[in-house]
Write an enzyme that holds these catalytic residues in place. Structure first.
Site, PDB file in Angstrom:
ATOM      1  N   SER A 108       0.853  -1.188   0.000  1.00 29.67           N
ATOM      2  CA  SER A 108       0.000   0.000   0.000  1.00 29.67           C
ATOM      3  C   SER A 108       0.887   1.235   0.000  1.00 29.67           C
ATOM      4  O   SER A 108       2.022   1.195   0.500  1.00 29.67           O
ATOM      5  CB  SER A 108      -0.838  -0.015   1.271  1.00 29.67           C
ATOM      6  OG  SER A 108      -1.313   1.273   1.556  1.00 29.67           O
ATOM      7  N   SER A 109       0.353   2.348  -0.506  1.00 27.80           N
ATOM      8  CA  SER A 109       1.161   3.575  -0.505  1.00 27.80           C
ATOM      9  C   SER A 109       1.353   4.128   0.909  1.00 27.80           C
ATOM     10  O   SER A 109       2.184   5.007   1.109  1.00 27.80           O
ATOM     11  CB  SER A 109       0.526   4.630  -1.418  1.00 27.80           C
ATOM     12  OG  SER A 109      -0.768   4.947  -0.974  1.00 27.80           O
ATOM     13  N   CYS A 110       0.597   3.607   1.903  1.00 27.54           N
ATOM     14  CA  CYS A 110       0.777   4.155   3.253  1.00 27.54           C
ATOM     15  C   CYS A 110       2.000   3.585   3.962  1.00 27.54           C
ATOM     16  O   CYS A 110       2.275   3.937   5.098  1.00 27.54           O
ATOM     17  CB  CYS A 110      -0.479   3.996   4.086  1.00 27.54           C
ATOM     18  SG  CYS A 110      -0.813   2.314   4.469  1.00 27.54           S
ATOM     19  N   TYR A 137      -1.365  -0.857  10.321  1.00 21.82           N
ATOM     20  CA  TYR A 137      -1.573  -1.435   8.984  1.00 21.82           C
ATOM     21  C   TYR A 137      -0.290  -1.317   8.159  1.00 21.82           C
ATOM     22  O   TYR A 137       0.148  -2.280   7.513  1.00 21.82           O
ATOM     23  CB  TYR A 137      -2.723  -0.683   8.309  1.00 21.82           C
ATOM     24  CG  TYR A 137      -2.970  -1.049   6.872  1.00 21.82           C
ATOM     25  CD1 TYR A 137      -3.628  -2.232   6.546  1.00 21.82           C
ATOM     26  CD2 TYR A 137      -2.555  -0.217   5.828  1.00 21.82           C
ATOM     27  CE1 TYR A 137      -3.872  -2.567   5.223  1.00 21.82           C
ATOM     28  CE2 TYR A 137      -2.787  -0.553   4.507  1.00 21.82           C
ATOM     29  CZ  TYR A 137      -3.443  -1.724   4.209  1.00 21.82           C
ATOM     30  OH  TYR A 137      -3.668  -2.053   2.893  1.00 21.82           O
ATOM     31  N   LYS A 141       2.163  -4.228   6.471  1.00 17.58           N
ATOM     32  CA  LYS A 141       2.499  -4.282   5.042  1.00 17.58           C
ATOM     33  C   LYS A 141       4.017  -4.234   4.832  1.00 17.58           C
ATOM     34  O   LYS A 141       4.553  -4.920   3.961  1.00 17.58           O
ATOM     35  CB  LYS A 141       1.817  -3.126   4.298  1.00 17.58           C
ATOM     36  CG  LYS A 141       0.300  -3.302   4.160  1.00 17.58           C
ATOM     37  CD  LYS A 141      -0.026  -4.469   3.259  1.00 17.58           C
ATOM     38  CE  LYS A 141      -1.502  -4.594   2.918  1.00 17.58           C
ATOM     39  NZ  LYS A 141      -1.793  -5.842   2.182  1.00 17.58           N
ATOM     40  N   HIS A 180     -13.042   3.816   2.622  1.00 13.01           N
ATOM     41  CA  HIS A 180     -12.138   4.873   2.195  1.00 13.01           C
ATOM     42  C   HIS A 180     -12.964   6.037   1.660  1.00 13.01           C
ATOM     43  O   HIS A 180     -14.157   5.915   1.409  1.00 13.01           O
ATOM     44  CB  HIS A 180     -11.194   4.361   1.103  1.00 13.01           C
ATOM     45  CG  HIS A 180     -10.106   3.497   1.626  1.00 13.01           C
ATOM     46  ND1 HIS A 180     -10.102   2.126   1.494  1.00 13.01           N
ATOM     47  CD2 HIS A 180      -8.986   3.807   2.324  1.00 13.01           C
ATOM     48  CE1 HIS A 180      -9.019   1.636   2.066  1.00 13.01           C
ATOM     49  NE2 HIS A 180      -8.322   2.629   2.583  1.00 13.01           N
TER      50      HIS A 180
HETATM   51  P1  GDP Z   1      -6.278   7.702   4.063  1.00 17.06           P
HETATM   52  O1  GDP Z   1      -5.899   7.874   2.620  1.00 17.06           O
HETATM   53  O2  GDP Z   1      -5.544   6.577   4.734  1.00 17.06           O
HETATM   54  O3  GDP Z   1      -6.163   8.982   4.831  1.00 17.06           O
HETATM   55  O4  GDP Z   1      -7.786   7.182   4.123  1.00 17.06           O
HETATM   56  P2  GDP Z   1      -9.234   7.704   3.656  1.00 17.06           P
HETATM   57  O5  GDP Z   1      -9.482   7.332   2.249  1.00 17.06           O
HETATM   58  O6  GDP Z   1     -10.191   7.160   4.669  1.00 17.06           O
HETATM   59  O7  GDP Z   1      -9.248   9.302   3.818  1.00 17.06           O
HETATM   60  C1  GDP Z   1      -8.630  10.181   2.936  1.00 17.06           C
HETATM   61  C2  GDP Z   1      -8.974  11.608   3.287  1.00 17.06           C
HETATM   62  O8  GDP Z   1     -10.356  11.848   2.975  1.00 17.06           O
HETATM   63  C3  GDP Z   1      -8.826  11.988   4.759  1.00 17.06           C
HETATM   64  O9  GDP Z   1      -8.290  13.302   4.795  1.00 17.06           O
HETATM   65  C4  GDP Z   1     -10.257  11.981   5.264  1.00 17.06           C
HETATM   66  O10 GDP Z   1     -10.453  12.814   6.397  1.00 17.06           O
HETATM   67  C5  GDP Z   1     -10.992  12.523   4.046  1.00 17.06           C
HETATM   68  N1  GDP Z   1     -12.442  12.248   4.016  1.00 17.06           N
HETATM   69  C6  GDP Z   1     -13.399  13.182   3.751  1.00 17.06           C
HETATM   70  N2  GDP Z   1     -14.622  12.641   3.839  1.00 17.06           N
HETATM   71  C7  GDP Z   1     -14.452  11.329   4.127  1.00 17.06           C
HETATM   72  C8  GDP Z   1     -15.361  10.253   4.334  1.00 17.06           C
HETATM   73  O11 GDP Z   1     -16.570  10.373   4.270  1.00 17.06           O
HETATM   74  N3  GDP Z   1     -14.807   9.029   4.605  1.00 17.06           N
HETATM   75  C9  GDP Z   1     -13.444   8.837   4.665  1.00 17.06           C
HETATM   76  N4  GDP Z   1     -12.974   7.613   4.906  1.00 17.06           N
HETATM   77  N5  GDP Z   1     -12.570   9.849   4.507  1.00 17.06           N
HETATM   78  C10 GDP Z   1     -13.065  11.088   4.236  1.00 17.06           C
END
Ligand code: GDP
Length: 308
Positions: A108-110, A137, A141, A180
């Site tokens: 994963s990119s994280c 996580y 990975k 996500h």
């Molecule tokens: P990340 O890439 O590991 O940070 O995972 P996410 O895909 O869950 O979140 C990406 C970004 O989108 C973060 O800055 C979240 O706060 C923002 N975000 C905005 N709205 C949402 C939502 O409804 N769900 C999630 N999961 N993230 C959100």
């Protein structure tokens, strides 16, 4: 890979695994094996070993993983480390014991440091501290990558590791809390449109930047690398460009046809400020993404409307 080679796709019903199965089918591979969790629990080491001994797969795509968005990662850290470390260790070790010819591990990119220079190159791995919201996580990975590399070095195996960016597409998780951002926003905007709600809540400030790759592109890259790449060094899989969460939300809004407002809930975490992969290595290896975000998003919305 011979067209009739036996290929085990671990996680064949998930977002990535199901896309890999579709891609293998479309390329004419006919002997693909998958097992639902009820039949093979990858947390069970002896069950995994028995499965490998009886099925004797020649190739393995390790796409089984516990995944989730920022809320899920931050809320269930124990599950995220255990349910990634143990299945991947079981599958990699059983692959070694039963002489699997080649294995592809999905990272994963994280795995990259929170403050890594952008776009992130493969050599930035372990160069700095991780993002705390998904550190367990990411550590799992990273352990998977290191396990593949260690087995290659000590045992001469051929286990390759790829690092996809944020993925979306059919069979995604659309849970409002645990998903996500992209699938969560699709569901939020669709439901807000249907019930005429005047605003949609977007978590965080809207300023973090993320890169989004359609899972069919990701699967095609994985199969391409399985067929052509043999080194231990990791390979990024992405599109090479990113958008802010606000831009993404506006794009989902217009794709869905919602007319209300966006409201940013800054009590929710932003996570990593930016996550953009450098994909020059992948491009040198002969692969480039083909599905633009607008097109992929339209098909993801259609899939959600049909299958929710
Ligand atoms: P990340 O890439 O590991 O940070 O995972 P996410 O895909 O869950 O979140 C990406 C970004 O989108 C973060 O800055 C979240 O706060 C923002 N975000 C905005 N709205 C949402 C939502 O409804 N769900 C999630 N999961 N993230 C959100």
């Amino acid at each position: 890979m011979h067209p009739s080679a036996k290929i085990f796709v671990a996680g064949h019903r998930g977002l990535v695994g199901s896309a890999i199965v579709r891609n293998l089918n479309s390329r004419g591979f006919t002997n693909i094996v998958g097992r639902p969790r009820a039949e093979l629990d990858l947390l069970d080491q002896s069950a995994v070993r028995r499965f490998f001994e009886s099925e004797k797969p020649e190739y393995v795509f390790l796409a089984a993983a516990k995944v989730g968005g920022i809320y899920a990662n931050n809320t269930y850290p124990a599950e995220f480390i255990y349910e990634n470390l143990v299945p991947q260790a079981n599958v990699i070790h059983a692959s070694y014991e039963t002489r699997v010819k080649k294995l592809l591990f999905l990272g994963s990119s994280c795995i990259y440091p929170r403050m890594a220079p952008q776009p992130m190159r493969e050599e930035f791995l372990l160069d700095g501290k991780l993002e705390p919201t998904n550190e367990p996580y990411a550590v799992a990975k990273i352990a998977g990558i290191k396990m593949c590399q260690a087995y290659n070095r000590q045992y001469g195996t051929k286990y390759i590791s790829v690092m996809p960016t944020n993925l979306y597409g059919p069979n995604d998780n659309f849970d409002l809390k645990n998903a996500h951002v992209l699938p969560a926003l699709i569901r939020k905007f669709v439901e807000a449109k249907e019930s005429n709600v005047p605003f949609v809540e977007v978590w965080g400030s809207g300023s973090p930047r993320r890169e989004f790759l359609h899972v069919d592109d990701c699967a095609d890259a994985c199969v391409h690398l399985m067929l052509s790449y043999d080194e231990s060094e990791i390979v990024n899989i992405g599109v090479g460009s990113d958008v802010s969460i606000k831009e993404l939300a506006l794009l989902v809004k217009s794709t869905v046809g919602y007319v209300g407002e966006l409201r940013f809930d800054t009590s929710k975490p932003d996570g990593t400020p930016r996550k953009l992969l450098d994909v020059s290595k992948l491009e040198k290896l002969g692969w480039k993404a083909t599905i633009p975000l607008e097109t992929g998003l339209r098909s993801a919305v259609e899939w959600y409307l049909k299958n929710r």
